[in-house]
Motif scaffolding. Structure first.
Motif, PDB file in Angstrom:
ATOM      1  N   MET A 156      19.136  10.503  38.758  1.00  0.00           N
ATOM      2  CA  MET A 156      18.313  11.448  39.516  1.00  0.00           C
ATOM      3  C   MET A 156      19.212  12.398  40.298  1.00  0.00           C
ATOM      4  O   MET A 156      20.414  12.112  40.507  1.00  0.00           O
ATOM      5  CB  MET A 156      17.369  10.682  40.459  1.00  0.00           C
ATOM      6  N   LEU A 157      18.626  13.486  40.726  1.00  0.00           N
ATOM      7  CA  LEU A 157      19.382  14.417  41.564  1.00  0.00           C
ATOM      8  C   LEU A 157      19.724  13.716  42.875  1.00  0.00           C
ATOM      9  O   LEU A 157      18.854  13.071  43.487  1.00  0.00           O
ATOM     10  CB  LEU A 157      18.528  15.645  41.876  1.00  0.00           C
ATOM     11  N   PHE A 158      20.956  13.859  43.311  1.00  0.00           N
ATOM     12  CA  PHE A 158      21.353  13.205  44.560  1.00  0.00           C
ATOM     13  C   PHE A 158      20.473  13.701  45.718  1.00  0.00           C
ATOM     14  O   PHE A 158      20.121  12.950  46.617  1.00  0.00           O
ATOM     15  CB  PHE A 158      22.843  13.490  44.809  1.00  0.00           C
ATOM     16  N   SER A 159      20.073  14.978  45.677  1.00  0.00           N
ATOM     17  CA  SER A 159      19.229  15.512  46.764  1.00  0.00           C
ATOM     18  C   SER A 159      17.865  14.800  46.764  1.00  0.00           C
ATOM     19  O   SER A 159      17.293  14.578  47.840  1.00  0.00           O
ATOM     20  CB  SER A 159      19.067  17.018  46.648  1.00  0.00           C
ATOM     21  N   ASN A 160      17.342  14.419  45.579  1.00  0.00           N
ATOM     22  CA  ASN A 160      16.061  13.696  45.549  1.00  0.00           C
ATOM     23  C   ASN A 160      16.221  12.296  46.163  1.00  0.00           C
ATOM     24  O   ASN A 160      15.328  11.790  46.840  1.00  0.00           O
ATOM     25  CB  ASN A 160      15.526  13.572  44.118  1.00  0.00           C
ATOM     26  N   PHE A 161      17.380  11.692  45.902  1.00  0.00           N
ATOM     27  CA  PHE A 161      17.669  10.390  46.521  1.00  0.00           C
ATOM     28  C   PHE A 161      17.754  10.540  48.049  1.00  0.00           C
ATOM     29  O   PHE A 161      17.177   9.752  48.807  1.00  0.00           O
ATOM     30  CB  PHE A 161      18.978   9.836  45.939  1.00  0.00           C
ATOM     31  N   LEU A 162      18.444  11.605  48.496  1.00  0.00           N
ATOM     32  CA  LEU A 162      18.577  11.816  49.952  1.00  0.00           C
ATOM     33  C   LEU A 162      17.222  12.073  50.597  1.00  0.00           C
ATOM     34  O   LEU A 162      16.979  11.651  51.736  1.00  0.00           O
ATOM     35  CB  LEU A 162      19.554  12.964  50.233  1.00  0.00           C
ATOM     36  N   ASP A 163      16.319  12.735  49.874  1.00  0.00           N
ATOM     37  CA  ASP A 163      14.956  12.952  50.398  1.00  0.00           C
ATOM     38  C   ASP A 163      14.303  11.608  50.741  1.00  0.00           C
ATOM     39  O   ASP A 163      13.593  11.488  51.741  1.00  0.00           O
ATOM     40  CB  ASP A 163      14.071  13.661  49.356  1.00  0.00           C
ATOM     41  N   ILE A 164      14.567  10.620  49.882  1.00  0.00           N
ATOM     42  CA  ILE A 164      13.961   9.290  50.114  1.00  0.00           C
ATOM     43  C   ILE A 164      14.635   8.612  51.314  1.00  0.00           C
ATOM     44  O   ILE A 164      13.962   8.070  52.192  1.00  0.00           O
ATOM     45  CB  ILE A 164      14.062   8.439  48.829  1.00  0.00           C
ATOM     46  N   VAL A 165      15.968   8.683  51.361  1.00  0.00           N
ATOM     47  CA  VAL A 165      16.682   8.046  52.488  1.00  0.00           C
ATOM     48  C   VAL A 165      16.265   8.701  53.811  1.00  0.00           C
ATOM     49  O   VAL A 165      16.081   8.025  54.825  1.00  0.00           O
ATOM     50  CB  VAL A 165      18.218   8.132  52.284  1.00  0.00           C
ATOM     51  N   GLU A 166      16.087  10.021  53.766  1.00  0.00           N
ATOM     52  CA  GLU A 166      15.711  10.743  55.002  1.00  0.00           C
ATOM     53  C   GLU A 166      14.214  10.696  55.266  1.00  0.00           C
ATOM     54  O   GLU A 166      13.733  11.336  56.198  1.00  0.00           O
ATOM     55  CB  GLU A 166      16.195  12.193  54.923  1.00  0.00           C
ATOM     56  N   LYS A 167      13.500   9.983  54.399  1.00  0.00           N
ATOM     57  CA  LYS A 167      12.040   9.794  54.523  1.00  0.00           C
ATOM     58  C   LYS A 167      11.266  11.113  54.469  1.00  0.00           C
ATOM     59  O   LYS A 167      10.186  11.227  55.041  1.00  0.00           O
ATOM     60  CB  LYS A 167      11.703   8.994  55.787  1.00  0.00           C
ATOM     61  N   LYS A 168      11.867  12.097  53.759  1.00  0.00           N
ATOM     62  CA  LYS A 168      11.115  13.339  53.510  1.00  0.00           C
ATOM     63  C   LYS A 168      10.131  13.076  52.380  1.00  0.00           C
ATOM     64  O   LYS A 168       9.142  13.778  52.220  1.00  0.00           O
ATOM     65  CB  LYS A 168      12.072  14.463  53.087  1.00  0.00           C
TER      66      LYS A 168
END
Ligand SMILES: O=C(O)CCC(=O)C(=O)O
Length: 326
Positions: A117-129
């Motif tokens: 997956m796109l790393f930014s999509n993973f970060l969206d999950i970690v950042e609870k966006k």
């Protein structure tokens, strides 16, 4: 007739019981011979020779402060920075329904869904966006820092120079770890000398020395993988024609002592490794790992020496298996 088998069997059983008594006494003896009650801290670096002599050779863990204060990563690696430099790339992420990748579940050894997956999509999950019922963890391990995040390498080091000098070799792998607080690494051991550096957040380790092996259950499990269905639920899908995997079924946070009574005699060490600290986790130590949400870490795996220590561990393992069968 009745006596023939029985007479042959009784001494063998007696011998196995004697071995069992030795195995039960062995971990306490090992503890008396210098294992610690807690993981000690070093406030500064030692020379390679001192580190080898005091920690690697005796196979003892320690937490080193001020070991990588010069790494730019310590200041730079926020989630915003990581998004900026690596957000647009595809990375491998371990996805599970319960946070346990590589763990026993429903009588299988279950591996995570490895999602690209796109790393930014993973970060969206970690950042609870973005809210997901699944648990996501960047934890690919086969040197994913060098292989998947080369743009971050300049902020750390490709090796730990004093450890490479102490061991006379380079690390086999440099790994990058970033995940949700629900992501847990189940109890296991590795054949690596592990230098585990926390860049941000905290990691909680529960450790057992290799000498606790007689109290730690291993069983053989069919390997399987989590696969997500269209409706978002997870299926456990068996691997085809794969050998069984030896794994530890016990959860050290909530051990089932009825099923595994021997574990009551094991003595876990617990430690928290904070941002800026480096854990030296010696080869063959059992470890179970939890983390604060969004914890970022890098670790270095140096292959262990397959020396007499390794052979003694193998002997302990074989004897433990032999008495477990009785
Ligand atoms: O950080 C983790 O979740 C696991 C680390 C680990 O198991 C290792 O470094 O061997």
């Amino acid at each position: 007739m009745a006596g023939a088998g029985g007479e042959g069997e009784a001494p063998a059983l007696r011998a196995l019981r004697a071995v069992r008594r030795c195995l039960v006494a062995f971990p306490a003896e090992a503890r008396e011979l210098g294992l610690m009650e807690s993981v000690p801290y070093l406030d500064s670096l030692l020379s390679p020779l001192e580190f080898y002599r005091e920690w690697v050779c005796p196979n003892k863990p320690c937490i080193i402060r001020n070991a990588f204060g010069h790494w730019p990563a310590l200041k730079k690696w926020t989630l915003t920075y990581l998004r900026k430099v690596a957000g647009s790339k595809m990375v491998s992420v371990a996805v599970t329904p319960n946070g346990y990748a590589d763990a026993v579940y429903q009588d299988r050894f279950v591996m995570p869904e490895e999602r690209h997956m796109l790393f930014s999509n993973f970060l969206d999950i970690v950042e609870k966006k973005v809210i997901s019922p699944s648990v996501f963890y960047v934890q690919k391990q086969c040197s994913n820092l060098t292989e998947e995040f080369p743009e971050l390498l300049g902020d750390v080091e490709p090796e730990v120079p004093w450890m490479s000098e102490a061991l006379g070799k380079k690390p086999d792998a440099v790994n990058f770890w970033l995940g949700e607080s629900a992501a847990v690494t189940s109890l296991h051991k590795d054949h690596y000398e592990n230098l585990y550096c926390v860049i941000s957040g905290e990691k909680h380790f529960l450790l057992h020395p290799p000498s606790d092996r007689p109290f730690i259950p291993y069983e053989l499990y069919l390997p399987a993988t989590y696969c997500i269905s269209e409706d978002g639920s997870f299926q456990v899908v068996d691997e085809k024609a794969a050998d069984k995997v030896p794994w530890i079924p016990l959860d050290p946070l909530n051990p089932d002592l009825e099923q595994y009574p021997e574990y009551a005699q094991a003595r876990p060490l617990r430690c928290t490794v904070k941002a800026g600290e480096m854990l030296y986790l010696p080869s063959l130590w059992f470890h179970h790992v939890q983390q604060s949400h969004g914890c970022i870490a890098v670790n270095y795996w140096y292959d262990m020496e397959y020396d007499l220590k390794y052979s003694y561990y193998q002997l302990l393992d074989s004897l433990t298996k032999a008495v477990t069968l009785v």
